[in-house]
Scaffold this motif. Structure first.
Motif: not given
Ligand SMILES: Nc1ncnc2c1ncn2[C@@H]1O[C@H](COP(=O)(O)OP(=O)(O)OP(=O)(O)O)[C@@H](O)[C@H]1O
Ligand SMILES: [Mg+2]
Lengths: 327, 366
Positions: A68, A91, A98, A100, A102, A104, A119-120, B197, B201-202, B204-209, B363
């Motif tokens: 990242l 990935k 994370t 924090r 994260s 929704f 998403v996966y 987002e 902080g959402n 950071e989760l999304l771009i790690n998928t 990303k």
């Protein structure tokens, strides 16, 4: 039973495989060096801890290993994949929780799980069974229809871990996963981690807690972006160049004041009625020094040489770096 | 296949979040309605019933007829008759009237001989709209129904009003408003949708998928396209019932150009989201786009009357092209084919914006 044996065999075979490796990993933000020249070699199936104070670069290192953040210098490979160039392939194989929360907050627990499973791009059947399984395993069935934002701290953390392992990653990065969890739930949380590790998952977990660090197979202590020590909790205890003495005194305050006069003592920490006294190994007769000092001050106390725990290691390596570390 | 699953996942998530975000949901329906009411009723440039007073020093059959004609036009509302020009000026001074009409005692002679202006209009010229009305009035013909005289037409020019014979502002405003409302809401919604987002902080989760940037962008755009089209339908339905603005061209054409225009604005919103860090910055950027759009696109002022420099800027704005398209279809019943250049311009804008947005979206966190 057969299955279990095969797993253990697999683990033993994999134990020598290094799955996370970094050399000279560094990251600067402007003039600040957040991570400084960190080397890592983490074998498969281990729980590896990052222990360090605030701002020591734990999150930054984890982000670089996830692909990242781009390292300013050095490189890292995770499962043989270069985190700079192959982060997209990576990935699919890693999970990241994370620091924090994260997920929704305006979606329910069930919706969050379903969303991430889509998403996966898991198969329809797998999505269903896996989500149901995680709800069961993580004891979330009562909160299914609750918005994630309204969950308690511990529930949030359970949900976040469930989401992180939803796609069965081989490597799991957990950034301070238990910061808002009570001791009982923390133990349960660690049970899950041990289970995962037993199944072959490699887990890298950052923490502030000594007791958690002590549970790791292996750990690195970070301070101001530098890895100041690493190894198993046992190795770390042996490695420091300090002897630790536990002093149980009637009047710990008086004992502390008297010991503080001694130049040779590098650190005194009070824990209730007992004191932990750290004296460099190259000082001759440490025990003698402590008992005589206390006797001289007229303090009744029992003094015992003990094996350094992680807190001692932590104090030793962060306060007197670099002299505090054995060569 | 996997891409489709992911795009649908994002879409579904956006809809769920939208349905729970009462404020945004209210804005989707509320903004079109409020704006429509505001522009349709309050901001009315067809002026009626300006208060007026007159002095008739001639007091002949012809002069009385003339004043009555002015009153009958409904543009002015004659409130009183005064004795002298001085009194008219006083009324203007205190702001009781906007227009004063002074008919001199030799009115009849002036009208017949036409050597001098027959009537004086005293106007509060600080308001350009009132000044315009006065000019309009001065072109009003004086009718001669006296048998003895032939009927010469006093005004020399005749204005024939196409498309909008009743001169109603709403006819022009409603289709123009579609574009303004879409610019306002669409740019803002997408820009905020991503930045929110980031802030929460959402991301950071999304771009790690394994989700790919175009999948994420498409999943974000499609729900808002549907919402945009819904707004178009709302505006035209209300416009039809309340303001009697009917679509002369084909409804399908309206939806087609709206679709391209919405996509262009959403792409711009996405591009903005990659440039800013906070929702507040996103809002500022959206208004930075909205203001020139309103002023330069031909919504407020006629495009042809603007200086070349302003016209050049206007050509870059999607709203300019959309205004031409939608006014053409709705008011003139024009065919899309005859305006393909504007449609193409919108398409190009959209492609450029989305390409830049995808290229800029990273990303990574650095
Ligand atoms: N995006 C950024 N821009 C600038 N500085 C940053 C950024 N991210 C981290 N830093 C700085 O880098 C240093 C290391 O931060 P990092 O978050 O890795 O610490 P940490 O060990 O995770 O701390 P904590 O225990 O508080 O989470 C800090 O001094 C922080 O201020
Ligand atoms: Mg951190």
């Amino acid at each position: 039973m057969v299955c279990r044996c095969r797993q253990i065999l697999n683990n033993m075979k994999a134990a020598n495989d290094i799955v996370i490796s970094a050399t000279g990993l560094s990251r600067r933000f402007g003039s600040l060096v957040a991570v400084n020249n960190v080397d890592l070699q983490i074998p498969a199936g281990t729980i590896y801890g990052f222990l360090g104070p605030n701002g020591s670069g734990k999150s930054t290192t984890i982000r670089m290993l996830c692909g990242l953040l781009t390292p300013s210098a050095g490189s890292a490979t995770v499962m043989g994949l270069d985190t700079r160039k192959q982060s997209e392939v990576l990935k699919q194989k890693i999970g990241y929780m994370t620091q924090r929360f994260s997920l929704f907050e305006d979606l329910t627990v069930a919706e969050n799980l379903r969303f991430i499973s889509e998403v996966y791009a898991l198969s329809r059947k797998r999505r269903k069974t896996r989500v149901a399984q995680l709800i069961e395993e993580f004891n979330l069935s009562k909160q299914l229809k609750q918005r994630a934002g309204t969950l308690s701290g511990g529930q949030k953390q359970r949900l976040a871990l469930a989401v992180a392992i939803l796609h069965d990653p081989q490597i799991l990065f957990l950034d301070e996963p238990t910061s808002a969890v009570d001791p009982k739930n923390r133990r349960d949380f660690w049970e899950i981690l041990f289970d995962l590790a037993a199944q072959g998952t490699t887990i890298l977990v950052s923490t502030h807690y000594m007791d958690e660090a002590a549970r790791c197979h292996s750990l690195a202590i970070l301070d101001q972006g530098v890895k100041v020590a690493d190894g198993s909790p046992m190795q770390l205890g042996e490695s420091i160049s300090l002897n630790v003495f536990e002093v149980v005194a009637e009047d710990p305050n008086k004992a502390r004041i008297s010991l503080a006069q001694q130049q040779a003592i590098s650190s005194i920490t009070q824990l209730g009625v007992s004191l932990r006294v750290l004296i460099p190994k190259d000082v001759e007769g440490g025990l003698q020094l402590v008992t005589s000092t206390l006797a001289h001050a007229g303090v009744h106390a029992e003094v015992e040489k003990v094996f350094p725990d992680l807190e001692d290691v932590f104090v030793a390596v962060t306060e007197s770096r670099p002299e505090g570390i054995a060569a | 296949m996997n891409s489709l699953i992911r795009i649908f996942a994002i879409m579904k998530k956006e809809f769920l979040q939208l349905s729970r975000d009462r404020l945004t949901f209210g804005m989707i329906v509320g903004i079109p309605l409020i704006q429509l009411m505001m522009f349709g009723y309050a901001i009315n440039t067809d002026v009626r019933n300006l208060s007026a007073a007159y002095v008739d020093e001639a007091d002949t059959h012809l002069s009385r007829q003339f004043v009555a004609d002015l009153g009958a036009s409904q543009v002015i509302n004659i409130k009183q008759r005064v004795a002298s020009v001085q009194e008219l000026e006083q009324l203007l001074d205190v702001g009781l009237i906007s227009i004063g009409i002074a008919v001199p005692d030799d009115f009849d002679r002036r009208v017949i001989e036409r050597d001098r202006q027959a009537v004086q209009l005293l106007v509060d010229g600080t308001d350009p709209i009132i000044l315009g009305v006065a000019q309009q009035l001065s072109a009003l013909p004086v009718r001669f129904d006296t048998q003895a005289l032939p009927s010469p037409s006093v005004n020399l020019m005749e204005v024939r009003n196409f498309y909008n014979p009743e001169r109603r502002t709403a006819v022009n405003i409603v289709p123009g408003l579609v574009g303004v409302i879409l610019t306002m809401t669409m740019v803002l919604f997408t820009a905020v949708a991503i930045v929110r987002e980031k802030e929460r902080g959402n991301l950071e989760l999304l771009i790690n998928t394994p989700i790919k940037t175009p999948e994420l962008m498409l999943g974000k755009i499609v729900p808002y396209i549907i919402i945009g089209l819904l707004q178009v339908v709302i505006i035209f339905t209300v416009g039809c019932y309340l303001f009697k603005v009917f679509i002369r061209g084909s409804e399908l054409d309206v939806l087609t150009v709206s679709l391209v225009f919405i996509a262009a604005n959403l792409s711009l919103g996405l591009l903005i989201s990659t440039l800013v860090q906070t929702q507040f910055q996103a809002m500022q950027a959206a208004f930075f786009v909205l203001l020139p759009s309103i002023l330069l696109s031909g919504f407020m002022f006629p495009f042809d009357g603007m200086p070349v420099f302003a016209q050049t800027i206007a050509e870059v704005l999607p709203l300019t092209h959309f205004n031409r398209l939608i006014r053409g279809i709705v008011l003139r019943g024009a065919d899309i084919d005859s305006m393909w250049e504007d449609l193409l311009a919108l398409g190009v804008f959209m492609l450029v914006a989305i390409t830049l947005a995808i290229a800029r979206f990273s990303k990574r966190l650095d």
